[in-house]
Every structure is written in C-alpha cells, then in structure tokens.
Design an enzyme around this catalytic site. Structure first.
Site, mmCIF file in Angstrom:
data_model
loop_
_atom_site.group_PDB
_atom_site.id
_atom_site.type_symbol
_atom_site.label_atom_id
_atom_site.label_comp_id
_atom_site.label_asym_id
_atom_site.label_seq_id
_atom_site.Cartn_x
_atom_site.Cartn_y
_atom_site.Cartn_z
ATOM 1 N N ARG A 83 0.863 -1.174 0.000
ATOM 2 C CA ARG A 83 0.000 0.000 0.000
ATOM 3 C C ARG A 83 0.905 1.232 0.000
ATOM 4 N NH1 ARG A 83 -2.741 3.136 4.877
ATOM 5 N NH2 ARG A 83 -4.101 4.458 3.645
ATOM 6 N N HIS A 171 -7.890 7.092 0.520
ATOM 7 C CA HIS A 171 -8.793 5.961 0.822
ATOM 8 C C HIS A 171 -9.322 5.326 -0.469
ATOM 9 C CE1 HIS A 171 -9.881 7.932 4.940
ATOM 10 N NE2 HIS A 171 -8.945 7.022 5.119
ATOM 11 N N ARG A 231 -8.476 15.174 13.108
ATOM 12 C CA ARG A 231 -8.305 16.153 12.026
ATOM 13 C C ARG A 231 -9.568 16.996 11.873
ATOM 14 N NH1 ARG A 231 -6.450 11.996 7.487
ATOM 15 N NH2 ARG A 231 -5.808 10.533 9.101
ATOM 16 N N GLU A 375 -9.385 -3.413 2.449
ATOM 17 C CA GLU A 375 -8.318 -2.778 1.672
ATOM 18 C C GLU A 375 -7.238 -3.801 1.307
ATOM 19 O OE1 GLU A 375 -8.493 0.467 4.698
ATOM 20 O OE2 GLU A 375 -7.805 1.687 3.038
#
Ligand code: ADP
Length: 391
Positions: A83, A171, A231, A375
């Site tokens: 990744r 993402h 965030r 993922e």
C-alpha cells in the site's frame, strides 16, 4: 494458477501485513508495532485462527519484515503488494521498478509522513526477496478519474502546472472496494451512481459513477473534507492568518493543531474515539453530544455536495470502523439527508450484526448498504491483476 499475495502496509512505526491466497478463505494477518523500541512486537492471527504474539526488541522495519517473512515462507507467497499512500498522478497499480520507486519518492512533498515509511517497506522487501514480483497500489490512484473541475483549486494556475497543487483524494482502495461490492450486491456491478462514506480515524466521502471516482472529500492532503478523529476537515483557509496574527502561532503549530488536536477530539475535549463519545453522550456529556452532531451534519453536507457530480443516485455505502459499527452515527447522518429520497429502515440498521454486510433501507428508493471494507483484499486483487497483465 492461484497466487498468494503478501500485502504490506508500512507506517512510520508499524507494519500491517496480510497473506491472502486466492484459494483459501483463511487469512494470516497482523501488525508489527513499536518498531525501533524495546517493546517492538508482532501481534497477529495464524492460519489456524490462533493468536500470535512475538517480541522483537528494537527491531527496525527490515528486521521485522525479515522475521515476518521467515514465518510466512512455508506458505510460499508468490508476490508482494504494497500500500502506497501517494502516487502523484499515477492512475493504477504498478509493478515496482526503479522508475516507480522514483515516482513514489517524487511524491514525498505531497505525503511527507506516509511515503517515506512506504518506501522503507518497499526497499526492505526488495532486498530480502529480490526474486518476488512486487506491486505498489496507491491510495490516490482510484481518484485519478476525477474531472478537472473537481480536482482543481480556485488558486493561480502556476501552482497546479508547476507545483502539482490539486485535489488528489485518499482511501481509494476502500472506496473502490465498497462501491464495487455494494453495486454487485445490488445486481449492477460497477454501474450507476454511488456515494460512499469511509469513516475511521481518518474519514472521507466519495462519489462513484459507473465504477469510477468522480469526486471525493479529501484533497491535496488527507486533512480536507469531513470531521475526523483528530483532524479538523474543512476550515476557513484564513484561520491560519487569524491564528498567526492574534495568537502568534507559527505554521507548524497550526498544522499540528489541525491534524492532531482537532476533529472529534478537539470538539469534545474528551476523545478521538467515536465509541467513547457515544458512551459519554449517553451519560449526558454535552461536548461529546455536540462532537457527534457536528460529525454527522458535516458528513451529510459532504455527501450532499458530492451528489452534485452524479447523474443519478442508486445507493449509499457506509464503511470503516465507525461506518461499519455505529448504527447511531448512520441514523443521525441519514436524518440530515431527507431530500435524497432514502427509505431508511431503523430496524435493519439497529439489528445489523457487527462486521457483516447488510442493507439498511426499507426496499424502495436508493439502496443503503453497510459494507466492511477490505483494503488488503483489494490490494491483493490489484497485485494479481498487474502481474496477469505482464505475464
Ligand atoms: P483506522 O482509520 O485507524 O483504520 P478504524 O476504521 O478502525 O480506524 O475506525 C476506528 C473508529 O471506529 C474509532 O473512532 C472507533 O471508536 C470506531 N468504532 C469502532 N467500533 C465502534 C462502535 N461500536 N461504535 C462507534 N464507533 C466505533
């Protein structure tokens, strides 16, 4: 031939890994954490589903990968899929060559925390296993189909043409997986218009038309967009000037505050963890209640905004730790979207078992799905596709 792919997700002090075979449903997976420290360790699940915990004091990335790969050698991985967070303008997964590695390095200014860690993992596995084909799968690649009017900022042109300042989105593997899966379950794989909400510690939304990303909430960096654990998501860009002029803060302090001290944590003053906030809110913690409300409202606002890019809305998907597990957040968010024509089923939503796929609409209107993201599975699939193309 069935190919076992070892998926590596290398962070600054941790490495997530998964060995994914085409034939076997069971996965070997886990995490090497606290790398470089005395309590460095590997925690995982073996092929029999048993827990594994292994102390590797002071191991660095290369040592941890070596230990991992020794243990996994019996299972004979035939490829490694990495990744990689930022691929600049790379549009799809690529077999790792020196040229691809150079492009990952070139994108470091765009992802200064993530790409260097990804490169450490790539370099370690390439020197340990030079004979295995290795593929990089980029978080940004899925969003390269965004039209220019979605990815450009309204700032002077040269910042884009000379400095690559534009919206990239992140993402991508998760949005690609859950929207493909939901559309498949709806009987129209990769067709129609879908909105997805990936809600974890980092959160983002995405609009997908006929299997292609056409807009997403994150931008040049993963700070833009919806409210996240720590965030802020979108703020007035002049907040920086305000804080500098009135509080004397420098740019590093402001950036740190927006990335690490804001979001759910900043609003609640309590936690970045949604589960903790829901529990506190039930006990009457007003700031936790407000944090959840802002999170859901801003999420709904983002989904509404992205829907402008879709010719038609066929469905909506929730995923990520919060999206998969919090019926409360899903219900609150959907309540802010009455104009979408969604027929929400409270019963389906409340009774959906954790970690399972399920439909939470009442059977008419756009479909609403909860899809556990995968993922690692998607990275393994894209790795196999790249190798098949060049075989
Ligand atoms: P990451 O982005 O780090 O992969 P995850 O996708 O695992 O994160 O999501 C973590 C978030 O999911 C945390 O805020 C956690 O509180 C939340 N979460 C997990 N289970 C629940 C639950 N049952 N209810 C509400 N939030 C939950």
């Amino acid at each position: 031939m069935a190919i076992s792919v070892l998926v590596i997700n290398c962070g600054s002090s941790s490495i997530k890994y998964a060995l994914i075979s085409e034939r076997r449903e069971d996965r070997i997976y886990g995490l090497a954490e606290n790398l470089g420290a005395a309590d460095a360790r590997i925690k995982g699940i073996t092929v029999g589903g048993e827990a594994l915990e292994l102390s590797i004091p002071y191991a660095d990335h290369a040592k941890a990968l070596e230990t991992l790969l020794e243990r996994l050698a019996n299972y004979n991985p035939q490829a490694i899929g990495h990744r990689v967070v930022h691929g600049g303008n790379i549009t799809q997964a690529e077999r790792l060559t020196q040229q691809t590695i150079d492009r990952i390095r070139d994108a470091i200014p765009l992802a200064p925390l993530h790409n260097p860690a990804n490169l450490i993992g790539i370099e370690a596995t390439m020197s340990l296993f030079p004979q295995l084909p290795q593929v990089a799968v980029f978080d940004t690649a899925f969003h390269q189909t965004m039209p220019e009017h979605a990815y450009r900022y309204a700032i002077p042109q040269f910042l884009y043409t000379e400095h690559q300042v534009r919206r990239y989105g992140f993402h991508g593997t998760s949005h690609a997986y859950v929207t493909e899966r939901a559309s498949e379950l709806a009987g129209q794989k990769n067709q129609g218009g879908w909105l997805s909400a990936h809600l974890g510690n980092g959160s983002s939304t995405c609009a997908v038309w006929n299997g292609q990303s056409i807009d997403t909430s994150m931008g040049l960096t993963p700070l833009e967009g919806v409210v996240m654990g720590t965030r802020s998501g979108d703020v007035d860009p002049s907040l920086h000037l305000f804080l500098a002029n009135n509080l004397g803060w420098d740019i590093q302090k402001i950036d740190n505050m927006l990335n690490k001290e804001s979001g759910l944590l900043g609003l609640s003053g309590l936690s970045n963890d949604m589960r903790t906030l829901v529990e506190a809110s039930e006990k009457g913690h007003e700031d936790a209640t407000l944090a959840i409300e802002v999170f859901c409202y801003r999420l709904a606002k983002s989904l509404s905004a992205l829907s402008c890019g879709l010719p038609r809305l066929d469905g909506l998907v929730f995923t990520g730790g919060i999206g998969e597990n919090s019926a409360y957040v899903r219900e609150k968010t959907l309540a802010y979207l009455p104009h979408f024509g969604l027929q929400f089923s409270k019963e389906n939503n409340d009774t959906l078992a954790r970690g399972t796929e399920g439909r939470i609409d009442a059977g008419t209107g756009p479909q609403i799905w909860v899809i556990p993201t995968d993922e690692e599975g998607r990275i393994a699939k894209e790795t196999r596709q790249v190798l098949a193309q060049i075989a």
